[in-house]
Motif scaffolding. Structure first.
Motif, short mmCIF file in Angstrom:
data_model
loop_
_atom_site.label_atom_id
_atom_site.label_comp_id
_atom_site.label_asym_id
_atom_site.label_seq_id
_atom_site.Cartn_x
_atom_site.Cartn_y
_atom_site.Cartn_z
N UNK A 1 0.82 -1.22 0.00
CA UNK A 1 0.00 0.00 0.00
C UNK A 1 0.86 1.27 0.00
N UNK A 2 2.18 1.08 -0.16
CA UNK A 2 3.13 2.20 -0.26
C UNK A 2 3.32 2.98 1.04
N UNK A 3 3.22 2.30 2.16
CA UNK A 3 3.69 2.89 3.42
C UNK A 3 5.21 2.88 3.41
N UNK A 4 5.82 3.90 4.00
CA UNK A 4 7.27 3.90 4.21
C UNK A 4 7.52 3.38 5.63
N UNK A 5 8.03 2.17 5.74
CA UNK A 5 8.22 1.56 7.06
C UNK A 5 9.71 1.44 7.35
N UNK A 6 10.10 2.02 8.48
CA UNK A 6 11.51 2.03 8.89
C UNK A 6 11.63 1.42 10.28
N UNK A 7 12.07 0.17 10.35
CA UNK A 7 12.24 -0.48 11.64
C UNK A 7 13.70 -0.36 12.08
N UNK A 8 13.96 -0.71 13.34
CA UNK A 8 15.30 -0.59 13.93
C UNK A 8 15.85 0.83 13.79
N UNK A 9 14.98 1.80 13.99
CA UNK A 9 15.36 3.21 13.95
C UNK A 9 15.09 3.85 15.32
N UNK A 10 16.12 4.46 15.88
CA UNK A 10 15.98 5.13 17.17
C UNK A 10 15.83 6.63 16.96
N UNK A 11 14.65 7.15 17.23
CA UNK A 11 14.39 8.58 17.07
C UNK A 11 15.18 9.35 18.13
N UNK A 12 15.83 10.42 17.71
CA UNK A 12 16.62 11.20 18.68
C UNK A 12 16.22 12.67 18.74
N UNK A 13 15.48 13.15 17.73
CA UNK A 13 14.99 14.53 17.82
C UNK A 13 13.79 14.74 16.92
N UNK A 14 12.90 15.62 17.37
CA UNK A 14 11.72 16.04 16.60
C UNK A 14 11.64 17.55 16.70
N UNK A 15 11.68 18.21 15.56
CA UNK A 15 11.71 19.69 15.55
C UNK A 15 10.69 20.22 14.56
#
Length: 466
Positions: free
Chosen positions: A227-241
């Protein structure tokens, strides 16, 4: 001051069901809710509104993708009316919460609107339109949970949002970044993907829906990528701006490399936390652990003998139906009965499409425990009913004890699996074997035939239609 046999703080599925059962058992009952509507997170900003939006977006998705193939021609362009979609969602919520009002009146339960907090172990202060105090022999804490957050993320509730705000957006996002590949994130992600948004999922673990059987994760991942989702596993988020109308999310991938995602909305969906803010539990002497949960024993009783706690505010899965079972359990304990809850048999469901449902042990858990088991699996695409409805994704998998054939776990992904899982729960409640299900007649054509076929597959590999 009014006195009660039992007072419940919180009116979510656990709280209001506990109140009804207490009243049915002859107890003088009060329920306290800080918001103006009953029903808690589930009915107001959780289960019910999200399912309303999932259903509406599913209809739209079907209209643009499948109606023509079904021989349904719609003249002109099919458009999303998001305002009407949100309005219908709210109407469903209003109807549902008013139903709880009716149930309170029917069962003669006194409802108090205001913030309930302990004065001591038998007295509750209520701060609302007016300040008052009530007394109760027994008290049930049912204050639920709130969306969790990561410590470095500042939620502005406009562009960097939780599930609460995602249920009432005024526009369809161009690109929604979802932090967390669990139930809530995937459900809301599918809503907005269907409506035309680009959706990127960023998950810390190595797979989406990581708490469920790995086979379910793999299949749902395949469906979402199609369905064309962009799925990124094993990713550690470190900032949201946030910069104006743009949100920038930075994460480290499993190689330790920094990856940047840019969108106009960021949904933070990293789970939920127990909610005890303002409860003043220490005034009653109630222990709360370092995870913020109210500590209870096997009878859901706190360290203070007349105070109990249920639902999201205690340990275990944060599920509305778990809270309901616990609400009934405590009511019956207070009435001197001997109720029982088997936590292994409380099903979990993801209401994406296809739906995902599970009960009992996963393969990973059985392997870790060293349990010898056998597997029977049947694909939905082999069902006549699935082909007729064009819902061919998914499978049913049954795990059974290798020696006794007792069913140890059932894991399914496909159309109507949220309903089909109940068959598995009933079977496991009565210690059924895979052969027991295999020998039961299932109507044809139905999705439920996949359960029978999976049971046949687990019984000497006897599936008939593959």
């Amino acid at each position: 001051m009014k006195s009660y046999d039992v007072a419940i703080i919180g009116s979510g599925p656990g709280g209001y069901v506990a109140a009804i059962r207490c009243a049915q058992l002859g107890m003088k009952t009060a329920i306290i809710e800080k918001y103006s509507t009953l029903g808690g997170t589930c009915l107001n900003v959780g289960c019910i509104p999200s399912k309303a939006l999932l259903d509406s977006s599913h209809h739209y998705d079907d209209a643009i993708k499948h109606f023509e193939e079904h021989g349904i021609d719609i003249p002109g362009e099919i458009k999303v009316n998001l305002k009407q979609m949100i309005s219908r969602k709210q109407a469903v919520v209003d109807q549902t919460t008013s139903g709880i009002d009716f149930l309170m009146k029917k069962n003669k339960i006194d409802v108090y609107e205001g913030m309930g907090s302990f004065k001591d172990a038998t007295h509750i202060k209520i701060e609302g339109k007016e300040s008052l105090e009530i007394e109760a022999k027994n008290i049930i804490i049912a204050t639920g949970s709130k969306p969790a957050n990561l410590p470095f993320i500042k939620l502005d509730k406009e562009r960097i949002i939780t599930s609460t705000e995602a249920l009432k957006l005024k526009e369809i996002p161009k690109h929604m970044i979802i932090i967390g590949g669990g139930v809530i994130g995937l459900e809301l992600g599918q809503v907005y993907k269907r409506l035309g948004a680009e959706v990127t999922v960023v998950e810390y673990m190595d797979r989406i829906i990581p708490s469920m059987d790995a086979g379910l994760s793999k299949e749902l991942n395949k469906v979402f990528k199609k369905a064309k989702f962009n799925i990124n596993v094993s990713h550690k988020v470190k900032s949201v701006e946030r910069k104006g109308d743009e949100v920038i999310v930075k994460a480290d991938n499993k190689k330790g490399e920094e990856v940047e995602f840019k969108g106009d909305y960021c949904l933070v969906s990293v789970g939920r936390r127990p909610y005890t803010d303002g409860l003043n539990a220490e005034a009653a002497g109630v222990n709360i652990n370092d995870r913020g949960q109210v500590e209870v024993n096997g009878h859901l009783q706190t360290n203070v003998k007349n105070i109990y706690a249920i639902g999201d505010v205690i340990k275990g899965a944060m599920l509305a139906h778990k809270a309901e079972e616990e609400g009934v359990f405590v009511a019956e304990v207070l009435a001197g009965q001997k109720p029982h809850i088997d936590y292994n048999l409380i099903p979990g469901v993801v209401y994406t499409w296809p739906e995902v449902a599970s009960v009992g042990k996963t393969e990973e858990e059985l392997k870790e425990a060293g349990t010898e088991y056998k597997t029977g699996q049947f694909p939905m695409r082999a069902l006549g009913r699935s082909r007729a409805s064009m819902d061919t994704d998914g499978f049913v998998k049954i795990l059974a004890d290798k020696k006794t054939d007792e069913i140890l776990g059932v894991h399914m992904i496909g159309a109507r699996c949220a309903d089909l899982i109940a068959e598995a729960v009933v079977a496991m409640e009565y210690k059924a074997s895979a052969e027991d299900i295999a020998r039961m007649s299932h109507a044809h054509p139905t999705y439920a035939e996949a359960v029978k076929e999976a049971a046949l597959a687990a019984t000497e590999d006897r599936a008939l239609h593959v």
